[in-house]
Design a protein around this motif. Sequence first.
Motif, mmCIF file in Angstrom:
data_model
loop_
_atom_site.group_PDB
_atom_site.id
_atom_site.type_symbol
_atom_site.label_atom_id
_atom_site.label_comp_id
_atom_site.label_asym_id
_atom_site.label_seq_id
_atom_site.Cartn_x
_atom_site.Cartn_y
_atom_site.Cartn_z
ATOM 1 N N LYS A 124 0.556 -1.216 0.130
ATOM 2 C CA LYS A 124 0.195 0.104 -0.082
ATOM 3 C C LYS A 124 0.869 1.297 0.162
ATOM 4 O O LYS A 124 0.604 2.039 -0.678
ATOM 5 C CB LYS A 124 -0.961 0.247 1.096
ATOM 6 N N GLN A 137 0.845 4.029 -2.878
ATOM 7 C CA GLN A 137 0.974 5.586 -2.612
ATOM 8 C C GLN A 137 2.070 6.548 -2.797
ATOM 9 O O GLN A 137 1.521 7.716 -3.838
ATOM 10 C CB GLN A 137 0.736 5.881 -1.241
ATOM 11 N N LYS A 183 -10.200 -6.669 1.678
ATOM 12 C CA LYS A 183 -9.137 -5.352 2.048
ATOM 13 C C LYS A 183 -7.829 -6.188 2.235
ATOM 14 O O LYS A 183 -7.069 -5.140 2.450
ATOM 15 C CB LYS A 183 -9.640 -4.640 3.391
ATOM 16 N N ASP A 222 -5.693 0.849 0.015
ATOM 17 C CA ASP A 222 -6.068 1.506 0.275
ATOM 18 C C ASP A 222 -5.537 2.414 -0.605
ATOM 19 O O ASP A 222 -4.725 3.502 -0.263
ATOM 20 C CB ASP A 222 -7.176 1.831 1.070
ATOM 21 N N THR A 239 -4.849 7.256 -1.297
ATOM 22 C CA THR A 239 -5.559 8.563 -1.978
ATOM 23 C C THR A 239 -5.080 9.004 -3.096
ATOM 24 O O THR A 239 -4.397 9.518 -3.106
ATOM 25 C CB THR A 239 -5.105 9.744 -0.404
ATOM 26 N N TYR A 290 -8.976 -0.367 -9.692
ATOM 27 C CA TYR A 290 -8.497 -1.728 -9.052
ATOM 28 C C TYR A 290 -8.711 -2.637 -10.751
ATOM 29 O O TYR A 290 -9.758 -2.439 -11.630
ATOM 30 C CB TYR A 290 -9.119 -1.694 -8.531
ATOM 31 N N LYS A 348 -15.629 0.555 -2.693
ATOM 32 C CA LYS A 348 -14.369 1.592 -3.201
ATOM 33 C C LYS A 348 -15.371 2.677 -5.064
ATOM 34 O O LYS A 348 -14.805 3.547 -4.098
ATOM 35 C CB LYS A 348 -12.972 0.850 -4.226
#
Length: 642
Positions: free
Chosen positions: A442, A446, A495, A500, A502, A510, A574
């Motif tokens: 993750k 990001q 999950k 996840d 931003t 996805y 999502k």
Amino acid sequence: MIVVSCENDLSKKPVLVKEVQLDKSEITLILIGDTEKLTATVLPENATNKKVAWTSDDENVAVVDSLGTVTAKGQGQCKVTVTTDDFGYTASCQVTVPEQPPVVIDVTGVTLEQTELMLNIGETRQLSAVVEPENATNKNVTWSTLDYKIATVDKNGVVKANAQGETLVCVTTVSGAIKECCKIVVSAPVTGVSFRMGEVEIISGEMQKLMATVFPLDALNRNVTWSSANPEIAEIDDQGVVTAKTPGLTRITVTTVQNEKKAGCYVKVLPAPPYSEFVKTYGSKFVLKGKEIVFKGAGQWPGAGWTSSTYQKLASIGFNSVRLYINASNSTLENPGNVFPDFSTIDNQISMARENNMTVILNVHHSPGSGGRISDRNFFIYPEYQLRLATFWKTVAERYKDEPTVVGYDLINEPTVRLDPGATSNYDCNGTPYLKYFENYKNIIQSVVNAIREVDNTHIIFTERLWIDPGSNCYNCWWFGINDQRDCWQNYDGKFNFPDITDPAGNYSYTYHCYEPNTYCHQTLSSPPGTAMYPSSKIARHNEGPNGVPPWRYSKEYLDYAYTIPMAYIREVKNVPVYIGELGIHEGNYQYGGTQYVQDLYDLLLNCYKLSSSFHPYNIGEFHPNMNANHEFALRKAFGTN
């Protein structure tokens, strides 16, 4: 002297009738319509006037004409009399017409009120036969069954279902042996019906087909009816096709014909999206120029020899997108000393796509640190490789930020964590070390998102789920079934699958890959020819079934399940679009129903779910630059360009 004689007058004296006789005193006419001639003799033979008249004292029994011909008219007895013209002498004949045999009206046909009947095991049903014509003499029939193990039938046409399967129950006329049959389909009773999605988004004015699965999976009566709670928002026809009419939310209900089991799915009708020359995300949709777009993609390497004619052919087949692979080993991703990707080659591919009204999704196909292979532990362990990925994508985004032919950036293909050295089994999805690597993944993603958004807020970012490879000594073991390609992605909430992130632009999707049935579409068949025919009763690899109901067979219902496992999380939780980056079929399996497989799969992707995808056969060499003829034929049928 005059002499007078009377001799001539005496010779003209008439001979008078003295009697009349008939040649028969009684006759019998067997059938109505039979005839017989009577002969009358007037005596003396030299009688001057031999005229006679004929009469019947009961013309309901027989009539007689002027020549003495008697015709039977009905059962009974009568007297036919001949009468002389002179003096009225008579003679009679007794006429008998016996009781008539019944009139036989032949059977001309037999029909059944039902030609196909669906029954549950143990159920009975009355069949009714209609013999033609209605006044046929013998309307008796007999009943028989082709397979009494599946269904029996009694002498009155009552059918009883005994075991699942199909057979014929036939009715045969006793007269003429005319036969008609009814197809009997015996099924396990329907126990339920369900949707893969709890909510579907449809843009106002668009249409989309819904797919409902009837349980049990081997139930033969899969007929359903459809209804909309508010047709003014969205209406649905008897084929399950929804027409979105005005923004709002309504519930669609599907009901099984057998046992009236119900399931519901909400349809959310979205207003028309804003116009943009760039592909954007819009809720769970991809949109372009104010309309939804579903990617029918083809995967390829930039240096694979695709020319303008290749793109023209792809466009004619129905493809509208290319997933363009960039190899980390040929760039600064793998070795900082290497020349950066050959942008001239990529630019050329983008130009050819643009000329043919196709879009391009750029993809890093091998991660840094993998040595030109699928991602492995090195990428997740060494920050240097992670930084290279972020820097690479920032450079790419800077170059193509104003290019509308480019849809977006597929960050890393099949990011795969190998088990730690010494590990003997797959990671537990709920604990370490999997969660450690997932959290790391993750953070890596990001950082790449942040790098891209420093220079480009226009293009879509595609992020794939995390995979597990079961050991450093077993490269790509997941291809061969040791790891089943799911690795925690069965979790409905997703999950442990999709990181996840931003995204300040709110413009991401996805992505995942799916090759199911694995032994059918991802590699050549290892089983004897024909045993894995699609569709067939062969048990699929993911045979756990929904709600613990095994097994899944090679069928459209299984494809519906396998290709949409994480879809509800991506779209409903999502609220972003789904992109299946790889799917395909091995060219050797078209002889085993491959064309039907491709049709069923794309019907689900394009019509039922509007899922974007990219076609990538197991052996990508089959696909370009000269596509395998079987691929082309099947895809043209699926896309409606054949």
